[in-house]
Scaffold this motif. Structure first.
Motif, PDB file in Angstrom:
ATOM      1  N   ASN A  73      14.487  32.899 -54.524  1.00  0.00           N
ATOM      2  CA  ASN A  73      13.192  33.541 -54.320  1.00  0.00           C
ATOM      3  C   ASN A  73      12.036  32.614 -54.742  1.00  0.00           C
ATOM      4  N   LEU A  74      12.138  31.358 -54.308  1.00  0.00           N
ATOM      5  CA  LEU A  74      11.115  30.364 -54.635  1.00  0.00           C
ATOM      6  C   LEU A  74      10.283  30.055 -53.396  1.00  0.00           C
ATOM      7  N   PRO A  75       9.025  30.412 -53.398  1.00  0.00           N
ATOM      8  CA  PRO A  75       8.187  30.068 -52.254  1.00  0.00           C
ATOM      9  C   PRO A  75       7.749  28.603 -52.285  1.00  0.00           C
ATOM     10  N   ARG A  76       7.705  27.990 -53.478  1.00  0.00           N
ATOM     11  CA  ARG A  76       7.203  26.623 -53.622  1.00  0.00           C
ATOM     12  C   ARG A  76       7.815  26.034 -54.880  1.00  0.00           C
ATOM     13  N   TRP A  77       8.239  24.756 -54.822  1.00  0.00           N
ATOM     14  CA  TRP A  77       8.839  24.155 -56.009  1.00  0.00           C
ATOM     15  C   TRP A  77       8.724  22.641 -55.968  1.00  0.00           C
ATOM     16  N   ASN A  78       8.560  22.037 -57.148  1.00  0.00           N
ATOM     17  CA  ASN A  78       8.559  20.579 -57.276  1.00  0.00           C
ATOM     18  C   ASN A  78       9.995  20.069 -57.258  1.00  0.00           C
ATOM     19  N   MET A  79      10.223  19.030 -56.483  1.00  0.00           N
ATOM     20  CA  MET A  79      11.528  18.394 -56.383  1.00  0.00           C
ATOM     21  C   MET A  79      11.423  16.997 -56.990  1.00  0.00           C
ATOM     22  N   ASP A  80      12.468  16.552 -57.672  1.00  0.00           N
ATOM     23  CA  ASP A  80      12.520  15.213 -58.252  1.00  0.00           C
ATOM     24  C   ASP A  80      13.581  14.408 -57.524  1.00  0.00           C
ATOM     25  N   TYR A  81      13.371  13.091 -57.476  1.00  0.00           N
ATOM     26  CA  TYR A  81      14.398  12.239 -56.888  1.00  0.00           C
ATOM     27  C   TYR A  81      14.340  10.832 -57.472  1.00  0.00           C
ATOM     28  N   VAL A  82      15.487  10.153 -57.428  1.00  0.00           N
ATOM     29  CA  VAL A  82      15.586   8.745 -57.792  1.00  0.00           C
ATOM     30  C   VAL A  82      16.461   8.054 -56.750  1.00  0.00           C
ATOM     31  N   ILE A  83      16.264   6.743 -56.640  1.00  0.00           N
ATOM     32  CA  ILE A  83      17.105   5.908 -55.796  1.00  0.00           C
ATOM     33  C   ILE A  83      17.859   4.963 -56.721  1.00  0.00           C
ATOM     34  N   ILE A  95       4.156  12.810 -55.008  1.00  0.00           N
ATOM     35  CA  ILE A  95       3.718  14.094 -55.561  1.00  0.00           C
ATOM     36  C   ILE A  95       2.603  14.705 -54.724  1.00  0.00           C
ATOM     37  N   LEU A  96       1.910  13.895 -53.951  1.00  0.00           N
ATOM     38  CA  LEU A  96       0.843  14.406 -53.091  1.00  0.00           C
ATOM     39  C   LEU A  96       1.381  15.057 -51.820  1.00  0.00           C
ATOM     40  N   ASP A  97       2.682  14.917 -51.562  1.00  0.00           N
ATOM     41  CA  ASP A  97       3.285  15.453 -50.339  1.00  0.00           C
ATOM     42  C   ASP A  97       3.832  16.860 -50.571  1.00  0.00           C
ATOM     43  N   THR A  98       3.322  17.813 -49.798  1.00  0.00           N
ATOM     44  CA  THR A  98       3.871  19.163 -49.761  1.00  0.00           C
ATOM     45  C   THR A  98       4.537  19.320 -48.406  1.00  0.00           C
ATOM     46  N   ILE A  99       5.848  19.511 -48.418  1.00  0.00           N
ATOM     47  CA  ILE A  99       6.648  19.536 -47.201  1.00  0.00           C
ATOM     48  C   ILE A  99       7.077  20.968 -46.938  1.00  0.00           C
ATOM     49  N   GLN A 100       6.695  21.500 -45.793  1.00  0.00           N
ATOM     50  CA  GLN A 100       7.057  22.871 -45.440  1.00  0.00           C
ATOM     51  C   GLN A 100       8.469  22.879 -44.882  1.00  0.00           C
ATOM     52  N   ILE A 101       9.294  23.789 -45.402  1.00  0.00           N
ATOM     53  CA  ILE A 101      10.676  23.913 -44.950  1.00  0.00           C
ATOM     54  C   ILE A 101      10.935  25.344 -44.534  1.00  0.00           C
ATOM     55  N   ASN A 102      11.996  25.537 -43.751  1.00  0.00           N
ATOM     56  CA  ASN A 102      12.329  26.848 -43.215  1.00  0.00           C
ATOM     57  C   ASN A 102      13.812  26.854 -42.890  1.00  0.00           C
ATOM     58  N   SER A 103      14.494  27.942 -43.185  1.00  0.00           N
ATOM     59  CA  SER A 103      15.928  28.032 -42.895  1.00  0.00           C
ATOM     60  C   SER A 103      16.200  28.225 -41.408  1.00  0.00           C
ATOM     61  N   ASP A 104      15.161  28.472 -40.607  1.00  0.00           N
ATOM     62  CA  ASP A 104      15.342  28.623 -39.162  1.00  0.00           C
ATOM     63  C   ASP A 104      15.329  27.293 -38.425  1.00  0.00           C
ATOM     64  N   GLN A 162      11.186   7.791 -61.292  1.00  0.00           N
ATOM     65  CA  GLN A 162      11.401   9.123 -60.723  1.00  0.00           C
ATOM     66  C   GLN A 162      10.298   9.456 -59.730  1.00  0.00           C
ATOM     67  N   GLY A 163      10.707   9.888 -58.547  1.00  0.00           N
ATOM     68  CA  GLY A 163       9.767  10.361 -57.543  1.00  0.00           C
ATOM     69  C   GLY A 163       9.686  11.872 -57.580  1.00  0.00           C
ATOM     70  N   GLU A 164       8.607  12.411 -57.047  1.00  0.00           N
ATOM     71  CA  GLU A 164       8.407  13.856 -57.063  1.00  0.00           C
ATOM     72  C   GLU A 164       7.633  14.260 -55.816  1.00  0.00           C
ATOM     73  N   PHE A 165       7.967  15.424 -55.266  1.00  0.00           N
ATOM     74  CA  PHE A 165       7.251  15.991 -54.132  1.00  0.00           C
ATOM     75  C   PHE A 165       7.412  17.502 -54.189  1.00  0.00           C
ATOM     76  N   VAL A 166       6.792  18.224 -53.266  1.00  0.00           N
ATOM     77  CA  VAL A 166       6.809  19.687 -53.284  1.00  0.00           C
ATOM     78  C   VAL A 166       7.410  20.205 -51.987  1.00  0.00           C
ATOM     79  N   PHE A 167       8.333  21.156 -52.108  1.00  0.00           N
ATOM     80  CA  PHE A 167       8.830  21.895 -50.954  1.00  0.00           C
ATOM     81  C   PHE A 167       8.110  23.241 -50.916  1.00  0.00           C
ATOM     82  N   LEU A 168       7.565  23.600 -49.757  1.00  0.00           N
ATOM     83  CA  LEU A 168       6.941  24.895 -49.517  1.00  0.00           C
ATOM     84  C   LEU A 168       7.870  25.656 -48.591  1.00  0.00           C
TER      85      LEU A 168
END
Length: 183
Positions: A99-109, A29-38, A122-128
């Motif tokens: 139209n989401l600039p930032r969102w929490n993502m959930d995941y499980v293994i 949850i402390l990880d904010t990962i910047q993403i881009n469609s380019d 459940q794990g959680e992190f943020v996509f920017l």
């Protein structure tokens, strides 16, 4: 000097033990990962191994984006190692279209030996999302106030609104009795 003998047959039935519990390592949850469609960068997912005394364990990663009750899920199956890198491209496109600039993502293994499946916490992190909109709807045409998220909330929530032009905004929060809580 008495003696006795007997013979008997022992039948051993094989029992399959489930894989052992394991923990997630990254992302958190402390990880904010910047993403881009380019770009087509990858996000590494890392977890502890799950051991099974009977057989090999395969893993499945399930990543979800819950957009106000509409859930978008991607599954990555047949993983043999305790790490995988996933592409951020499709998430950047999805978030841009929503139209989401930032969102929490959930995941499980999920760890499986083909008979038993053990699911991680459940794990959680943020996509920017740093992408530009691909359908040209960057500036809204009318004012809109969107549902807060999460709802219900305690103690924090997010309020989204659209403005067709630049301007000052006053937000007033009321309690259930109609009293002003915060402006």
């Amino acid at each position: 000097e008495l003696m006795d003998s007997t013979s008997f047959v022992v039948t051993v039935n094989a029992v399959n033990d489930p894989p052992m519990d394991f923990s997630l390592i990254s992302p958190t949850i402390l990880d904010t990962i910047q993403i881009n469609s380019d770009t087509d960068e990858t996000v590494p997912f890392i977890w502890e191994p799950s051991f099974d005394t009977d057989s090999d364990v395969t893993y499945k990663l399930v990543v979800t984006l819950d957009y106000f009750g509409t859930v978008y899920t991607n599954e990555y199956e047949n993983i043999s190692d305790t790490t995988i890198g996933i592409s951020t491209y499709e998430y950047a496109i999805l978030m841009t279209n929503l139209n989401l600039p930032r969102w929490n993502m959930d995941y499980v293994i999920e760890a499986s030996d083909e008979e038993f499946t053990i699911i991680s916490e459940q794990g959680e992190f943020v996509f920017l999302n740093a992408s530009l909109s691909i359908d040209g709807k960057i500036i809204p045409e009318v004012f809109a106030l969107h549902q807060n998220y999460p709802n219900p909330f305690n103690p924090v929530t997010s309020l989204r609104y659209d403005l067709p032009e630049d301007g000052l905004v006053n937000i007033t929060i009321y309690d259930m009795m109609g009293r002003i809580v915060k402006t």
